[in-house]
Design an enzyme around this catalytic site. Structure first.
Site, mmCIF file in Angstrom:
data_model
loop_
_atom_site.group_PDB
_atom_site.id
_atom_site.type_symbol
_atom_site.label_atom_id
_atom_site.label_comp_id
_atom_site.label_asym_id
_atom_site.label_seq_id
_atom_site.Cartn_x
_atom_site.Cartn_y
_atom_site.Cartn_z
ATOM 1 C CD GLU A 7 -2.723 -0.997 2.572
ATOM 2 O OE1 GLU A 7 -3.853 -0.566 2.329
ATOM 3 O OE2 GLU A 7 -2.342 -1.325 3.718
ATOM 4 C CB CYS A 13 -7.719 -6.675 -1.579
ATOM 5 S SG CYS A 13 -6.544 -5.798 -0.553
ATOM 6 C CG ASP A 49 -4.251 3.199 2.154
ATOM 7 O OD1 ASP A 49 -4.536 4.407 2.306
ATOM 8 O OD2 ASP A 49 -4.739 2.293 2.848
HETATM 9 C C1 PEP Z 1 -6.459 -0.338 0.128
HETATM 10 O O1 PEP Z 1 -5.831 0.569 0.675
HETATM 11 O O2 PEP Z 1 -6.539 -0.459 -1.111
HETATM 12 C C2 PEP Z 1 -7.174 -1.335 0.941
HETATM 13 C C3 PEP Z 1 -7.716 -2.395 0.402
HETATM 14 O O3 PEP Z 1 -7.311 -1.089 2.264
HETATM 15 P P1 PEP Z 1 -8.319 0.034 2.840
HETATM 16 O O4 PEP Z 1 -9.147 0.532 1.702
HETATM 17 O O5 PEP Z 1 -9.131 -0.589 3.898
HETATM 18 O O6 PEP Z 1 -7.381 1.080 3.366
HETATM 19 MG MG MG Z 2 -5.460 0.420 2.791
#
Ligand code: PEP
Ligand code: MG
Length: 575
Positions: free
Chosen positions: A436, A507, A460
């Site tokens: 991230e 994800c 992120d």
């Molecule tokens: C992301 O940062 O892409 C992630 C899947 O985590 P979150 O959106 O919960 O920060």
């Molecule tokens: Mg994230």
């Protein structure tokens, strides 16, 4: 008055319903003119709201527990006196008549006059009473907003209500998850903020970044939320309404067709299999995961179990939540991400002063390593749940080798503690890391050496690569998943992980964007995790993709440095 507002679409679909304004109602009331002939009705509306507020107070009084502190009864008595005083119960009626304005506005005008008088009082007790006046006015405003209190409409009507708010935190959204609203619109927010992500997971049309919607819309206005184009139509004329009703039913039909793919395995035209997993926030989301036909859970955002409460969930409570998911997935993989709190997902504890830059502060793994006792509780709960399914652990926001070392050490400690207590768990539980932060993508071998699998969190990764706060709509136009820098980092991660034999998934929200599916496939991605609602559309896109065609186009796109060329190649890929 009929008008349209434009914002950022965050959750597709079209919904038509009545506005339900949500906020700390007090200072944000709308101001509008009342035609002469409607003035008596507006006065009547005001009187009815006063009567309703009185009834609410009587109901409160009737429910005071016998052992409640005495002050509670005194406070109700004081509020009743304020409510009955002519300065609040009569003067606003005059204002409605004189100024021909709505009841809310008249009431708040009078409240401000009264508050000013109280603020000037020499007596400290009297000065303090301004808060009581504000609370009483809030009660009347709520009564004016409808039969029900703000945020708590009766269930039968919910599906036709569209929540209109200036801003909603992820914690607010979790509360709405218990209801069945028709849609959400907010003045601020970015498309990958956790608030937007939750709207998508609720699978209801939503728009953020509408700027002044909360001020321009009145309770009960008829609204059309076009979550595909990001258009909000207020008080539509009959032709526009009919057009959107048609589009709404077409969209629903499309979705129904897609749902028929539930049992079809995801594979490209050449027959190359692609894994499709789901993202969840709470155990109850598993139902949707099954309905979508996902092969597993690629991201369980556990921090949502920690929001909207003043105490942390105990080890047993967490264990039960994780076990429920593991069991319900019946041997299919379940990736449980450890607590990713901080930034826009603040814990409701008495936390220290706000960090100057929360997204760059003590977030996610950094918080967990700073609070090892909290982390150990979660690790033990996940380990215990691993006995009931194919559970693995995912560490968020990694940037340093020592963060992984420390986390693995704590996992070892958790295992020792459980072994000593005779608890059963999966000894060889797999541990993955999220990519991230650009540093993690650029120093991949350092992570791969220590981890069993990787998952790219594009939300992120984009935030940190392009230096745009994902919750700030002022920079939302700079959010660009196909920026060459972002694509280089993703492509590099997929290729390097592939060469090293480390499984890799995406994800973040890019995984659920059908406009990017072929590009990611062409870059070599074979594992996607997204909201269950997005899964059918992504599967359909995969089923219609030829890797033979997608791969060379994706490689050309990766070599392109000009945004226009990138968009042109993307259009070719998606043609
Ligand atoms: C992301 O940062 O892409 C992630 C899947 O985590 P979150 O959106 O919960 O920060
Ligand atoms: Mg994230």
């Amino acid at each position: 008055m009929n008008f349209a507002l434009h914002g950022a679409p965050v959750s597709p679909g079209i919904t038509i319903g009545r506005a339900h304004l949500v906020s700390s109602a007090r200072l944000e009331v709308a101001h509008y003119a009342i035609p002469d002939e409607s003035v008596p009705a507006e006065v009547f509306r005001f009187d009815a709201a006063i009567a309703r507020a009185k009834q609410d107070l009587s109901a409160l009084e009737a429910h005071i527990a016998a052992d409640a502190p005495q002050e509670f009864g005194a406070f109700i008595e004081l509020h009743r006196m304020i409510l009955e005083d002519s300065s609040l119960s009569h003067v606003p009626r005059e204002l409605i008549r004189e100024r021909k304005c709505n009841a809310e506005w008249a009431l708040v005008q009078q409240m401000e006059t009264l508050v000013e008088q109280f603020e000037r009082a020499d007596d400290a007790y009297l000065r303090e009473r301004r808060h009581d006046i504000e609370q009483v006015v809030e009660r009347v405003l709520k009564a004016l907003a409808g039969e029900h209190g703000l945020g708590e409409p009766p269930l039968a009507e919910e599906a036709r209500l569209i929540v209109v708010a200036h801003d909603l935190s992820p914690a607010d959204m979790m509360l709405f998850k218990r209801h069945q609203f028709g849609g959400f619109v907010t003045d601020v927010g970015g498309v990958t903020s956790h608030t937007a992500i939750l709207a998508r997971s609720l699978d209801i049309p939503a728009i953020v970044g509408l700027h002044f919607a909360r001020h321009m819309i009145r309770e009960n206005d008829l609204l059309i939320v076009d979550g595909i184009q990001g258009v909000l139509v207020v008080d539509p004329d009959p032709l526009v309404l009919a057009e959107y009703q048609l589009r709404q039913s077409q969209h629903e039909l499309e979705r129904k067709k897609l749902r028929r793919l539930r049992r079809t395995p995801a594979a490209t035209l050449e027959g190359t299999p692609v894994e499709l997993h789901a993202n969840i926030e709470l155990p109850q989301d598993v139902k949707q995961v099954h309905e979508a036909g996902a092969q597993g859970i690629g991201l369980f955002r556990t921090e949502f179990l920690f929001l909207n409460r003043r105490e942390l969930p105990s080890e047993d409570e967490q264990f039960e939540a994780y076990r429920e998911v593991a069991r319900a997935m019946d041997g299919k993989p379940v990736v449980i991400r450890t607590l990713d709190v901080g930034a826009d997902k603040a814990l409701g504890l008495d936390s220290p002063a706000l960090a100057p830059n929360p997204a760059l502060g003590l977030r996610a793994i950094r918080f967990c390593l700073a609070e090892p006792q909290i982390f150990l509780v979660q690790l033990r709960a996940i380990l215990r749940a691993s006995h009931y399914g194919r559970v693995s652990v995912l560490l968020p926001m990694l940037a340093h080798a020592h963060e992984i070392e420390q986390a693995l050490n704590l996992l070892r400690q958790a295992k020792e503690q459980l072994s000593a207590a005779g608890a059963r768990f999966l000894r060889g539980i797999k541990v993955g890391g999220m990519i991230e932060i650009p540093a993690a993508a650029l120093a991949l071998p350092m992570l791969m050496r220590r981890l069993d699998f990787l998952s790219i969190g594009t939300n992120d990764l984009i935030q940190y690569t392009l230096a745009i706060d994902r919750t700030d709509d002022a920079v939302a136009h700079l959010y660009d998943p196909v920026h060459p820098a972002v694509l280089q980092l993703i492509a590099h991660t997929i290729q390097t992980a592939g060469r090293g034999g480390t499984p890799v998934a995406v994800c973040g929200e890019m995984a659920g964007d059908a406009g990017l599916t072929r590009l990611l496939l062409g870059m070599g991605l074979r594992n996607f995790s997204m909201h269950p609602a997005q899964l059918p559309a992504i599967k359909e896109r995969i089923l219609r993709t030829s890797l033979e065609q997608a791969q060379p186009l994706a490689q050309r796109l990766l070599r392109a440095t000009d945004p226009e060329k990138i968009r042109e190649l993307l259009a070719q890929l998606n043609a």
